[in-house]
Enzyme design. Structure first.
Site, PDB file in Angstrom:
ATOM      1  N   SER A   1       2.492  10.704  -4.179  1.00 29.98           N
ATOM      2  CA  SER A   1       3.830  10.472  -3.371  1.00 29.98           C
ATOM      3  C   SER A   1       3.812  11.779  -2.825  1.00 29.98           C
ATOM      4  CB  SER A   1       4.843  10.377  -4.681  1.00 29.98           C
ATOM      5  OG  SER A   1       6.243  10.435  -3.929  1.00 29.98           O
TER       6      SER A   1
ATOM      7  N   TYR B   1       9.367  11.168 -12.262  1.00 35.00           N
ATOM      8  CA  TYR B   1       8.407  10.733 -11.336  1.00 35.00           C
ATOM      9  C   TYR B   1       7.869  11.890 -10.678  1.00 35.00           C
ATOM     10  CZ  TYR B   1       7.515   8.025  -6.834  1.00 35.00           C
ATOM     11  OH  TYR B   1       6.854   7.374  -6.034  1.00 35.00           O
TER      12      TYR B   1
HETATM   13  P1  NAD Z   1       7.435  -1.863  -5.667  1.00 40.74           P
HETATM   14  O1  NAD Z   1       8.423  -1.759  -6.517  1.00 40.74           O
HETATM   15  O2  NAD Z   1       7.381  -2.531  -4.460  1.00 40.74           O
HETATM   16  O3  NAD Z   1       5.890  -1.837  -6.427  1.00 40.74           O
HETATM   17  C1  NAD Z   1       5.396  -1.337  -7.586  1.00 40.74           C
HETATM   18  C2  NAD Z   1       4.445  -2.435  -8.169  1.00 40.74           C
HETATM   19  O4  NAD Z   1       4.233  -1.863  -9.592  1.00 40.74           O
HETATM   20  C3  NAD Z   1       5.010  -3.865  -8.523  1.00 40.74           C
HETATM   21  O5  NAD Z   1       3.853  -4.664  -7.986  1.00 40.74           O
HETATM   22  C4  NAD Z   1       5.278  -4.100  -9.777  1.00 40.74           C
HETATM   23  O6  NAD Z   1       5.197  -5.227 -10.317  1.00 40.74           O
HETATM   24  C5  NAD Z   1       4.071  -3.115 -10.346  1.00 40.74           C
HETATM   25  N1  NAD Z   1       4.376  -2.516 -11.751  1.00 40.74           N
HETATM   26  C6  NAD Z   1       5.781  -2.166 -12.174  1.00 40.74           C
HETATM   27  N2  NAD Z   1       5.611  -1.835 -13.385  1.00 40.74           N
HETATM   28  C7  NAD Z   1       4.312  -2.404 -13.810  1.00 40.74           C
HETATM   29  C8  NAD Z   1       3.665  -2.450 -15.144  1.00 40.74           C
HETATM   30  N3  NAD Z   1       4.209  -1.998 -16.377  1.00 40.74           N
HETATM   31  N4  NAD Z   1       2.346  -2.921 -15.249  1.00 40.74           N
HETATM   32  C9  NAD Z   1       1.717  -3.385 -14.085  1.00 40.74           C
HETATM   33  N5  NAD Z   1       2.539  -3.405 -12.838  1.00 40.74           N
HETATM   34  C10 NAD Z   1       3.849  -2.888 -13.044  1.00 40.74           C
HETATM   35  O7  NAD Z   1       7.157  -0.194  -5.224  1.00 40.74           O
HETATM   36  P2  NAD Z   1       6.346   0.620  -4.114  1.00 40.74           P
HETATM   37  O8  NAD Z   1       7.288   1.571  -3.342  1.00 40.74           O
HETATM   38  O9  NAD Z   1       5.326  -0.249  -3.532  1.00 40.74           O
HETATM   39  O10 NAD Z   1       5.486   1.602  -4.994  1.00 40.74           O
HETATM   40  C11 NAD Z   1       4.042   1.499  -5.196  1.00 40.74           C
HETATM   41  C12 NAD Z   1       3.545   2.923  -5.632  1.00 40.74           C
HETATM   42  O11 NAD Z   1       3.657   3.606  -4.371  1.00 40.74           O
HETATM   43  C13 NAD Z   1       4.348   3.460  -6.793  1.00 40.74           C
HETATM   44  O12 NAD Z   1       3.092   4.281  -7.367  1.00 40.74           O
HETATM   45  C14 NAD Z   1       5.155   4.514  -5.917  1.00 40.74           C
HETATM   46  O13 NAD Z   1       5.531   5.476  -6.903  1.00 40.74           O
HETATM   47  C15 NAD Z   1       4.613   4.858  -4.828  1.00 40.74           C
HETATM   48  N6  NAD Z   1       5.197   5.508  -3.723  1.00 40.74           N
HETATM   49  C16 NAD Z   1       6.117   4.618  -2.946  1.00 40.74           C
HETATM   50  C17 NAD Z   1       6.939   5.179  -2.103  1.00 40.74           C
HETATM   51  C18 NAD Z   1       8.001   4.555  -1.369  1.00 40.74           C
HETATM   52  O14 NAD Z   1       8.715   5.306  -0.641  1.00 40.74           O
HETATM   53  N7  NAD Z   1       8.103   3.389  -1.597  1.00 40.74           N
HETATM   54  C19 NAD Z   1       6.675   6.516  -1.703  1.00 40.74           C
HETATM   55  C20 NAD Z   1       5.525   7.317  -2.242  1.00 40.74           C
HETATM   56  C21 NAD Z   1       5.026   6.565  -3.437  1.00 40.74           C
END
Ligand code: NAD
Length: 257
Positions: A139, A152
């Site tokens: 991130s 985080y």
């Molecule tokens: P999201 O909530 O859409 O997806 C998260 C995923 O992780 C989901 O598929 C969920 O089922 C899964 N998950 C959660 N807990 C879990 C567990 N215990 N075991 C297995 N799977 C689990 O969110 P996102 O935004 O797509 O996030 C995905 C990644 O991207 C994360 O690591 C997040 O930190 C990172 N990220 C997101 C952003 C953003 O702006 N959305 C920015 C930077 C980084």
């Protein structure tokens, strides 16, 4: 760029960035393994949909990324892992003194330690296959901080540290390990932060997006899951063979500020 014959495991991929990355890897020809901690018919239907759309093999395997043994079992159950995308992640926002310990533990386990366990299980398979790519979804918060996101930010900085260490341990092998550092991407994880922020600052949804979230992102646009997926495909390409142990920001200029 064809990833035909490669198997990609994407943790946390029944939603958001993980699903987007899995779709782009499948578009490039990879067989994919989707994962989350649930085991609903919708989860399996997502895999069936990818298989039908891209003509690849796609499976869904349930495993809870908060548990080290299940992280390792996911890789073992998949049976093959050429591309490992560590993406599962959750968020919680609170000042350090009010931050619930169970949330801290869950964020560190799911967002950071899971990548240690899956990587440990996947590297021997990559060595046996003579090729491997680890792509960690870190991130902008792996490179910078924001208040109230202590767990985080800590976990994502840890993922960047693990990325560098794993890259050094595999530097003389046909394996690369890198991290993608997205800025804001409008996924369910980000959607969930909007109501609290609206209440906290007494702002409309539009103002929270414009003045709080995209205020950090000089492009003033969200990154998309397809862009994160495309970056992962690039990291799996021959052009990226000498790219290892680094971070690639997809953040509209956030970390240039
Ligand atoms: P999201 O909530 O859409 O997806 C998260 C995923 O992780 C989901 O598929 C969920 O089922 C899964 N998950 C959660 N807990 C879990 C567990 N215990 N075991 C297995 N799977 C689990 O969110 P996102 O935004 O797509 O996030 C995905 C990644 O991207 C994360 O690591 C997040 O930190 C990172 N990220 C997101 C952003 C953003 O702006 N959305 C920015 C930077 C980084």
């Amino acid at each position: 760029m064809s990833l035909k014959g490669k198997t990609a495991i994407v943790t946390g991929s029944n939603s958001g960035i993980g699903l987007g990355v899995a779709r782009e890897l499948a578009r490039a020809g990879a067989d994919v393994v989707l994962n989350s901690f649930t085991d609903n018919s919708e989860d399996h239907a997502l895999a069936d949909g990818i298989a039908a759309e891209f003509g690849v093999s796609a499976r869904y395997i349930r495993a809870d990324m908060s548990r080290g043994a299940e992280c390792r079992a996911l890789i073992e159950q998949a049976g093959r892992c050429d591309i490992l995308v560590n993406n599962a992640g959750i968020q919680h926002v609170a000042p350090i003194e009010d931050f619930p310990t169970d949330k801290w533990d869950a964020i560190v386990a799911i967002n950071m330690s899971s990548a240690f366990h899956t990587t440990a299980a996947a590297l021997p398979m990559m060595r046996a296959a003579g090729w491997g790519r680890v792509v960690n979804i870190a991130s902008a918060h792996g490179l910078t901080a924001s208040p109230y996101k202590s767990a985080y930010v800590t976990a994502k900085h840890g993922v960047v540290g693990l990325t560098k260490t794993a890259a050094l341990e595999t530097a003389q092998e046909p394996i690369t390990v890198n991290a993608i550092c997205p800025g804001y991407v409008l996924t369910p994880l980000v959607e969930a932060q909007i109501p609290d922020t609206m209440e906290k600052y007494q702002m409309s949804r539009e103002d929270v997006i414009e003045q709080v979230m995209l205020e950090r992102q000089p492009s003033r646009e969200f990154a998309t899951v397809e862009q994160i997926g495309g970056t992962a495909v690039f990291l799996c390409s021959d052009a990226a063979t000498q790219i290892t142990g680094t971070t690639i920001s997809v953040d509209g200029g956030w970390t240039a500020l």
